[in-house]
Design a protein around this motif. Structure first.
Motif, PDB file in Angstrom:
ATOM      1  N   GLU A  76      17.809  37.029  97.121  1.00 48.99           N
ATOM      2  CA  GLU A  76      17.186  35.903  97.825  1.00 48.99           C
ATOM      3  C   GLU A  76      16.256  35.095  96.933  1.00 48.99           C
ATOM      4  N   GLU A  77      15.715  35.773  95.947  1.00 49.53           N
ATOM      5  CA  GLU A  77      14.840  35.036  95.031  1.00 49.53           C
ATOM      6  C   GLU A  77      15.644  34.042  94.199  1.00 49.53           C
ATOM      7  N   ARG A  79      18.241  32.425  95.447  1.00 50.15           N
ATOM      8  CA  ARG A  79      18.322  31.262  96.356  1.00 50.15           C
ATOM      9  C   ARG A  79      17.006  30.500  96.389  1.00 50.15           C
ATOM     10  N   GLN A  80      15.913  31.312  96.280  1.00 53.09           N
ATOM     11  CA  GLN A  80      14.600  30.664  96.265  1.00 53.09           C
ATOM     12  C   GLN A  80      14.489  29.681  95.102  1.00 53.09           C
ATOM     13  N   GLY A  83      15.760  26.356  95.633  1.00 51.47           N
ATOM     14  CA  GLY A  83      14.869  25.477  96.423  1.00 51.47           C
ATOM     15  C   GLY A  83      13.660  25.040  95.645  1.00 51.47           C
ATOM     16  N   THR A  84      13.279  25.845  94.711  1.00 52.62           N
ATOM     17  CA  THR A  84      12.086  25.505  93.929  1.00 52.62           C
ATOM     18  C   THR A  84      12.416  25.587  92.441  1.00 52.62           C
ATOM     19  N   TYR A  87       9.855  26.061  89.577  1.00 46.42           N
ATOM     20  CA  TYR A  87       9.274  27.360  89.194  1.00 46.42           C
ATOM     21  C   TYR A  87      10.313  28.309  88.556  1.00 46.42           C
ATOM     22  N   TRP A  91       9.851  31.891  86.857  1.00 46.50           N
ATOM     23  CA  TRP A  91      10.473  33.059  87.537  1.00 46.50           C
ATOM     24  C   TRP A  91      11.418  33.812  86.593  1.00 46.50           C
ATOM     25  N   LEU A 158      25.328  30.210 103.114  1.00 42.61           N
ATOM     26  CA  LEU A 158      24.790  30.821 104.332  1.00 42.61           C
ATOM     27  C   LEU A 158      25.842  30.881 105.421  1.00 42.61           C
TER      28      LEU A 158
END
Lengths: 751, 293
Positions: A76-77, A79-80, A83-84, A87, A91, A158
């Motif tokens: 999920e990170e 996918r995160q 979105g961002t 960063y 990351w 999704l």
């Protein structure tokens, strides 16, 4: 013929051992070949198993890497980050590798947006900046030190209908994972390497094609191979050793004893016995060979016993075979053996060799007169006398009924004569009256001396002794005669081949027989009374006389045949009237003819001719004495047929009046030796008294051998009835004119 | 604000239609996905209860999801009791987040964004059930609800139950410290809104922006205490006597602000094991009492 060589048991044992070893070697090589094939098969199987093992490991590594990428994409990170993205760099640098999501082998990872563009980061040098959706299949790419797996994975949407919101790319080294994450049974993991050749990247599924590796030593397979090889070698060695041991055992237990036994048998063959076969089994005796040994020894012992017994028997047989059972002296077989060895014996020496023949005079008459027991006793006494005279080492051989012989070494003529005289002396002093024999026993001795010991000289010794014996047997001859070349001339006829042939032809075929006729003169009338038929044999203008004919005939026992041939000839002459009617004849018959049962039948053919002539049958006293019974019977029959019987040569032999009295004779013909004694005044009276006595007994008398007028006068004065001799008329053939014979009146003939 | 609300309303409407489709059967759990104002989709579990039963929204704790056991057991039990229950997961900046977010992750969420998502779900539940929902928060989730109630005095909320309520800022069970806050403020002062590592709550390492960090950090004990004083919604506080993550004495002081405080003897922060039923009994008791009122 070549003798086939038979192999020994050693050869067979060697052949057997060789065959066994060759078979073992073949089996060993075949087994070794099988083991080698198995080894190759195991190696091939191992290589194939290794390839499959590596393929499986690579597949697992690829699956792990794919799963890794999938997990990463689902994180999920990640996918995160889509979105961002601002960063993302932080990351990636601080979080991505620390979250335990990515394995250590992941060299780099990158996130791409839905268009395949990498999110911005600082130093993603291992992964492309953009990818072309859809993502390619996992690939293996060449690296500086080792290859890596490059996997691009879509980030799951999704909803199923949505396109992927982005992609993740992972580049991970897999070699360590491949080596350490799997348990390789066949491959040495440290040896796994890849050679892409000129290619930079290949599909991850084809990695196995570019893989290289070394097989891990397979202790189990190696151990099995080593065990198999060792087993084959050990088995071969053990079987080889066993074969050699069996061979050695065979040799030790069988071949060696057999050789031992064989050698013993060879030694036995070359020895005179007495050998005992020792135990042949050594430390490992075998019942069978021991049995053979015992049997052989037992057999050998029994053979020795038999041999000893045989030797004893042989000696006895030899003695029996070589000795005369009657006299105890050696026999003819022994004589012949000694004679055969004589040349070899004599040639080794230079001394003269003497051969002596002994013959008892008138032995047959003695035998018949006194019986065989007396005759045997006379033989034993004579043999003993002669044997005692012989020197040590000299043997007397009995080679005939009353004939003896002796071979005397180192004996010259004087020695021979001395020996002969000693023999005569010894016999003369022997009292034969103890056996009932009143007449003196005389022995004739013929001897020959060979001064040259060559074989030819020795071979003629017997002939010479025979000649000498012949001479000694002749009336008026000394009892001991030693051969001289002159004697050979006298005896030439006896032994001449052509004479032999002529005599034999005359006897068997009647050829050459030529009868001569000698007149027998009646003294009171002065005319021939009859003619004595005398045999001559003509052969190629040669005439063979009685002196040469009769020794041959007597030697060959042809008396009967000769007499029959003469009778046939006379019968033919009578029938052909070549013998004129009234022509009386006298016929000489031998002893064997007189005693022959057929004589009366044979003479029947002459009976018709008795009508006008007289036929006188002349027999010698010796012939009568031989078988006096049969002779008397036959002569009586002949006399009954009309024949007259004259006793011929009276005075040359026994001249026994006892015999004369018992014999059916009509006439007594005084031998020339008695007639010649008339020339000696001292012996005249004896002959005169004898003539008177015989005449008084009723016999007519004939004086033979009248060669002079004085002799004729004397015999006439002595009262002889008839006379015969060269003075009165020699024997002549019928072809010559004969004086006419006086016809004798019938009844008892008075020639 | 009104534009955002309209857009949110449209989104809520569409998502309700998409998510629910046919009306869920009573007591049956259905998954609900809503697009949040941030653009991220969020998931929730919804149990349609009896028509006359209250609607309940349950908010999970810090960085957790609606699958967190305490929340999950509570939701399931209330659904079994016939309540209309909705429990959702905050996105925390992650589309359809399904797993708890680790402390070490980059945290781009903030208290205001969380408040928007709570508002979205309350609106959805209100719309779905036609009732003013009862809000139930667990741990820091109570702070999120309190933040929502503090910023939405007109919210259609009937009752609020705060379980194991805690607060951010320096405290006994938290790693953050005034120094973290000071650094964040300094960063902001330098106009540096980039990521930095802090500590927050039970996270010793917490990477976020200074603004986001301070949005949580500022909900400290005093601000929480003031929020209880200012909200209009009847409140019930339930705490375990054995909870070492909360300031139980402080909770006890909240009675004075009109809140009903229920202490479950021996329960810990998560009401594990046997205290699960005690918690349920306390909640049902509170719901029935307020329903009866």
């Amino acid at each position: 013929m070549t003798r086939t060589r038979i192999p020994s048991i050693t050869h067979y044992a060697l052949l057997l051992a060789a065959l066994a070893l060759v078979t073992l070697a073949g089996f060993g090589l075949y087994t070794w070949y099988q083991v080698d094939q198995l080894r190759e098969e195991v190696r091939d199987n191992g290589r194939e198993a290794a390839r499959q093992e590596l393929a499986s490991a690579l597949d697992h590594v690829r699956t792990q890497a794919t799963q890794q990428a999938s997990r990463f994409a689902r994180w999920e990170e990640v996918r995160q980050q889509l979105g961002t993205p601002q960063y993302y760099a932080y990351w990636k640098n601080h979080r991505m590798h620390q979250a335990a999501i990515l394995a250590d082998r992941v060299v780099d990872a990158r996130i791409y947006d839905r268009d395949g563009v990498a999110l911005p980061d600082s130093d993603a040098i291992h992964l492309p900046g953009a990818i072309e959706p859809p993502p390619p299949a996992p690939r293996a790419v060449r690296g500086d030190s080792e290859p890596s797996l490059l996997i691009i994975e879509a980030i799951p949407a999704l909803t199923a209908t949505d396109p992927p919101p982005g992609y993740v790319g992972l580049k991970s080294q897999f070699l360590d994972s491949l080596r350490e994450g799997h348990v390789f049974r066949y491959i040495n993991p440290e040896s796994i390497r890849f050679d892409f050749g000129e290619q930079h990247a290949i599909p991850a599924t084809e990695l196995i094609r570019y893989a290289q590796f070394d097989l891990r030593p397979n202790p189990m397979a190696d151990q099995v191979e080593e065990l198999l090889s060792g087993a084959v070698i050990n088995l071969g060695a053990i079987l080889g050793v066993i074969t050699l041991a069996l061979f050695a055992t065979l040799v030790y237990l069988i071949v060696r004893p057999l050789h031992h036994i064989s050698g013993h048998i060879d030694r036995l063959r070359q020895s005179s016995g007495g050998l005992v076969l020792e135990r042949v089994g050594g430390v490992l005796p075998i019942a069978e060979t021991e049995k053979i040994r015992e049997s052989l020894n037992s057999y050998q012992a029994r053979l020795m016993d038999v041999h000893s017994s045989l030797e004893e028997k042989n000696r006895e047989f030899w003695r029996i075979a070589h000795h005369d059972a009657l006299t105890g002296v050696r026999n003819r077989r022994a004589f012949e053996e000694s004679w055969d060895t004589l040349p070899r014996l004599a040639t080794r020496h230079t001394y003269p060799v003497c051969f002596a023949l002994f013959d008892i005079n008138h032995f047959k008459a003695i035998n018949d007169s006194y019986g065989h027991q007396v005759g045997d006793a006379v033989l034993q006494a004579v043999a003993r006398d002669i044997d005692e005279v012989l020197r040590d080492g000299e043997h007397l051989f009995r080679i005939g009924g009353d004939e003896f012989a002796a071979i005397l070494l180192d004996c010259d003529r004087s020695g021979a004569r001395s020996l002969g005289e000693r023999c005569l002396e010894r016999i003369r002093h022997t009292d034969f009256t103890q056996f009932g024999v009143r007449e003196p026993i005389k022995v004739s001795i013929g001897m020959a001396v060979a001064t040259d010991n060559d074989e030819q000289s020795l071979l003629t010794l017997q002939w010479q002794a025979d000649v000498a014996m012949y001479k000694a047997k002749r009336p008026g001859s000394p009892q001991v005669v030693i051969f001289t070349p002159e004697l050979a001339k006298d005896a030439q006829g006896l032994y001449s081949n052509w004479v032999n042939n002529a005599v034999y032809d005359a006897v068997t075929q009647g050829t050459g027989i030529r009868m001569s006729y000698q007149p027998v003169i009646a003294l009171d009338e002065g005319h021939p009374s009859y003619f004595e038929t005398l045999l001559r044999i003509e052969h190629q203008d040669e005439v063979i006389g009685p002196a040469d004919i009769f020794p041959i005939v007597e030697a060959r026992r042809l008396e009967v045949d000769l007499d029959r041939a003469i009778l046939n000839r006379l019968l033919r002459d009578l029938r052909s009237s070549q013998i004129p009617a009234g022509f009386g004849i006298s016929i000489n018959l031998s002893g064997p003819t007189v005693v022959n049962a057929g004589i009366t039948q044979w003479m029947e053919a002459f009976v018709p001719f008795l009508q006008d002539r007289q036929i006188i049958l002349e027999v010698t006293e010796t012939a009568l004495i031989t078988e006096i019974g049969q002779a008397t019977e036959n002569l009586q029959k002949l006399r009954r047929q009309g024949f007259l019987v004259a006793l011929d040569d009276f005075g040359s032999g026994y001249s026994s009046l006892r015999y004369l009295a018992s014999m059916p004779v009509d006439t007594v013909k005084f031998d020339i030796s008695l007639i010649r004694t008339l020339d000696n005044p001292d012996q005249h009276q004896i002959v005169e008294s004898l003539v008177q006595m015989i005449s008084d007994a009723g016999y007519t008398t004939v004086a033979e051998g009248i060669e002079t007028a004085e002799q004729l006068t004397r015999v006439r004065n002595l009262g002889f009835n008839f006379a015969q001799g060269y003075y009165l008329g020699p024997p002549v053939p019928l072809s010559q004119r004969l004086p006419p014979a006086l016809h004798s009146p019938s009844g008892r003939a008075r020639p | 604000m009104s534009g955002w609300f309209l857009r949110s309303a449209v989104a809520v409407t569409s998502i309700i239609m998409l998510s629910l489709g046919p009306v869920a059967a009573s007591g049956e759990e259905v998954s609900v996905t809503l697009e949040m104002p941030s653009g991220h989709s969020a998931e929730a579990a919804y149990w349609a209860g009896e028509p006359d039963m209250p609607a309940i929204l349950i908010q999970h704790g810090f960085l957790q999801t609606h699958h967190f056991p305490t929340v999950r057991r509570l939701a399931s039990a209330l659904a079994d009791s016939g309540f209309n229950v909705l429990t959702h997961s905050l996105t925390l900046g992650i589309n359809q987040r399904t797993a708890s977010l680790p402390c070490e992750a980059v945290h781009t969420h903030s208290m205001p964004k969380t408040r928007e998502e709570i508002a979205t779900w309350i609106d959805w539940l209100h719309t779905r059930t036609g009732q003013e929902p009862v809000l139930i928060g667990h741990s820091a989730g109570s702070v999120n609800l309190l933040d929502y109630l503090a910023h939405s005095p007109e919210a259609p909320v009937r009752h609020a139950i705060f379980i194991s309520v805690t607060f951010f800022g320096h405290g006994e069970a938290a790693f953050e410290s005034p120094e973290h806050a000071a650094r964040a403020r300094a960063d902001l002062a330098r106009n540096d809104s980039g990521l930095a590592e802090y500590a927050l709550g039970f996270c010793r390492q917490y990477v976020t922006t200074p603004t986001a960090y301070l949005s949580y950090y500022d909900w400290d004990k005093q601000r929480t205490d003031r929020a209880f004083q200012t909200i209009n919604t009847p409140s019930t506080l339930i705490a375990g006597s054995a909870d070492d993550r909360i300031d139980l004495e402080w909770i006890e002081t909240l009675r004075q602000h009109g809140a009903e405080v229920r202490i479950v003897d021996g329960a810990n922060h998560f009401f594990d094991q046997m205290h699960e039923f005690d918690l349920l009994d306390e909640i049902e008791w509170a719901l029935h009492r307020h329903q009866a009122q």
